[in-house]
Design a protein around this motif. Structure first.
Motif, PDB file in Angstrom:
ATOM      1  N   ALA A  73       0.783  -1.268   0.016  1.00  0.00           N
ATOM      2  CA  ALA A  73       0.115  -0.059   0.042  1.00  0.00           C
ATOM      3  C   ALA A  73       0.845   1.321   0.008  1.00  0.00           C
ATOM      4  N   GLU A  74       2.008   1.241   0.373  1.00  0.00           N
ATOM      5  CA  GLU A  74       2.984   2.367   0.561  1.00  0.00           C
ATOM      6  C   GLU A  74       3.774   2.382  -0.819  1.00  0.00           C
ATOM      7  N   ARG A  75       3.771   1.551  -1.681  1.00  0.00           N
ATOM      8  CA  ARG A  75       4.796   1.544  -2.908  1.00  0.00           C
ATOM      9  C   ARG A  75       4.157   2.446  -3.740  1.00  0.00           C
ATOM     10  N   PRO A  76       4.892   3.139  -4.695  1.00  0.00           N
ATOM     11  CA  PRO A  76       4.190   3.625  -5.805  1.00  0.00           C
ATOM     12  C   PRO A  76       3.795   2.662  -6.691  1.00  0.00           C
ATOM     13  N   ASP A  77       2.841   2.861  -7.565  1.00  0.00           N
ATOM     14  CA  ASP A  77       2.522   1.913  -8.876  1.00  0.00           C
ATOM     15  C   ASP A  77       3.128   2.482 -10.222  1.00  0.00           C
ATOM     16  N   GLY A  78       3.746   3.523 -10.149  1.00  0.00           N
ATOM     17  CA  GLY A  78       4.375   4.182 -11.345  1.00  0.00           C
ATOM     18  C   GLY A  78       5.976   4.771 -10.974  1.00  0.00           C
ATOM     19  N   ILE A  79       6.889   4.434 -11.779  1.00  0.00           N
ATOM     20  CA  ILE A  79       8.143   4.931 -11.508  1.00  0.00           C
ATOM     21  C   ILE A  79       8.718   5.601 -12.596  1.00  0.00           C
ATOM     22  N   ILE A  80       9.032   6.975 -12.602  1.00  0.00           N
ATOM     23  CA  ILE A  80       9.952   7.834 -13.572  1.00  0.00           C
ATOM     24  C   ILE A  80      11.463   7.940 -12.926  1.00  0.00           C
ATOM     25  N   THR A  81      12.145   7.215 -13.879  1.00  0.00           N
ATOM     26  CA  THR A  81      13.576   7.541 -13.755  1.00  0.00           C
ATOM     27  C   THR A  81      14.476   8.572 -14.443  1.00  0.00           C
ATOM     28  N   THR A  82      15.415   9.357 -14.117  1.00  0.00           N
ATOM     29  CA  THR A  82      15.889  10.182 -15.295  1.00  0.00           C
ATOM     30  C   THR A  82      16.918   9.761 -16.504  1.00  0.00           C
ATOM     31  N   ASN A  83      17.010   8.549 -16.181  1.00  0.00           N
ATOM     32  CA  ASN A  83      17.866   7.840 -17.174  1.00  0.00           C
ATOM     33  C   ASN A  83      17.593   6.304 -17.301  1.00  0.00           C
ATOM     34  N   ASP A  84      17.874   5.752 -18.652  1.00  0.00           N
ATOM     35  CA  ASP A  84      17.607   4.534 -18.664  1.00  0.00           C
ATOM     36  C   ASP A  84      18.508   3.718 -17.839  1.00  0.00           C
TER      37      ASP A  84
END
Length: 335
Positions: free
Chosen positions: A239-250
């Motif tokens: 319940a505390e985790r994100p369900d979508g992650i953006i990283t600033t590089n591959d």
């Protein structure tokens, strides 16, 4: 901004070719004295001053261009460098590369080295505040082009990507596939490219009141750091985790996916991940990584071409080339 008078302007005013202007100003013994007088009069009337760096290019004082990159271990910067080399090779020049390695001190050392060896020009991908060192290069007549960023003052030519649009695109994609608890994992906030990607992501999230965006900063954005962050996120209660992650590089994005999957978190069923740059490895990873594509090699090539024009005094004002990002959707977000 006042347009700098170039050799083309002198040729037009004198009614002669550019090559005649060059010969009259640099090798007048081989030119008709009347033509020499006409060219010099036109140059004086227009206030034309030849660039010292352009003169150096003609006589090949060093035959080198300097280029700084933030982290050469990231394939994006390797491609950027390759593109620049492609462009300047036609002029018989070679590129002296300085890897800042996410370190402000190293970056400044490289710029000081460029000054000492008198490079013909410099391509700078800034990590920290490079303003004073760039000013020193320019004071010595060494032209500078910014790469992967833009100059706010408008004094320097540049080649960059619209990173605000890229960040907006990344967050928008995750929102479109139903993700509501987003996380942004990025390098230091003082890096302009990263800051603008976050700005774009926040703009996308602001259009959806039910969506949240948490930000995590880290000193490095390597695959190993990504793996550690992925493992840390996986250890949280579901319940505390994100369900979508953006990283600033591959580079980092692939590490995050590995860290999540190794801990038993499903990608993208439990957490969708999108990276940035679209490096070659992104498409062949165990879970192919969705990404925001930057045309790295083309950006490097355009920067090299721009620098050659700058050295030759053939830029009309300050040229700022801005590429547009592209969303590349793969299994890490859509399964």
């Amino acid at each position: 901004m006042t347009k700098r008078t170039g050799i083309r302007d002198v040729a037009r005013e004198a009614g002669v070719s550019i090559s005649t202007v060059s010969k009259a100003l640099n090798r007048p013994d081989g030119v008709n004295p009347q033509l020499v007088a006409r060219v010099r009069l036109a140059a004086d009337e227009l206030g034309y001053v030849p660039l010292e760096a352009a003169r150096q290019l003609r006589v090949r004082r060093s035959g080198l261009l300097g280029m700084t990159v933030i982290n050469i271990a990231n394939p994006f910067f390797a491609e950027l460098m390759a593109g620049a080399e492609d462009a300047v090779a036609v002029a018989g020049l070679r590129v002296l590369v300085g890897n800042s390695d996410d370190d402000v001190t190293k970056e400044r050392d490289h710029l000081e080295l460029f000054e000492r060896v008198q490079v013909e020009g410099a391509l700078v991908t800034p990590f920290g505040d490079t303003g004073p060192w760039i000013d020193r290069l320019r004071a010595r007549g060494i032209p500078v082009v910014l790469v992967d960023t833009m100059d706010d003052s408008g004094a320097l030519p540049s080649v960059s990507l619209d990173d605000i649009a890229g960040g907006r695109m990344a967050a928008g994609h995750l929102i479109d596939i139903g993700r509501r608890r987003l996380a942004f994992l990025g390098a230091r906030e003082e890096v302009r490219q990263v800051r603008e990607r976050l700005q774009g992501a926040r703009e996308a999230v602001a259009q959806h009141p039910e969506v949240t965006l948490d930000v995590t900063w880290c000193e490095r954005t390597t695959a190993r750091v990504g793996q550690q962050l992925g493992a840390r996120i996986a250890a949280l209660d579901a319940a505390e985790r994100p369900d979508g992650i953006i990283t600033t590089n591959d580079h980092m994005g692939c590490g995050v996916v590995h860290g999540l999957v190794s801990a038993g978190v499903r990608v993208p069923e439990d957490i969708a991940v999108i990276g940035y740059d679209d490096i070659e490895f992104a498409s062949i990873a165990a879970v192919p990584l969705s990404s925001i594509r930057q045309p790295a090699r083309e950006m490097g090539k355009r920067a090299g071409e721009l620098l050659l024009r700058h050295i030759a005094g053939d830029l009309d004002g300050v040229t700022q080339v801005v590429f547009q990002p592209e969303l590349v959707i793969r299994a890490s977000t859509v399964g």
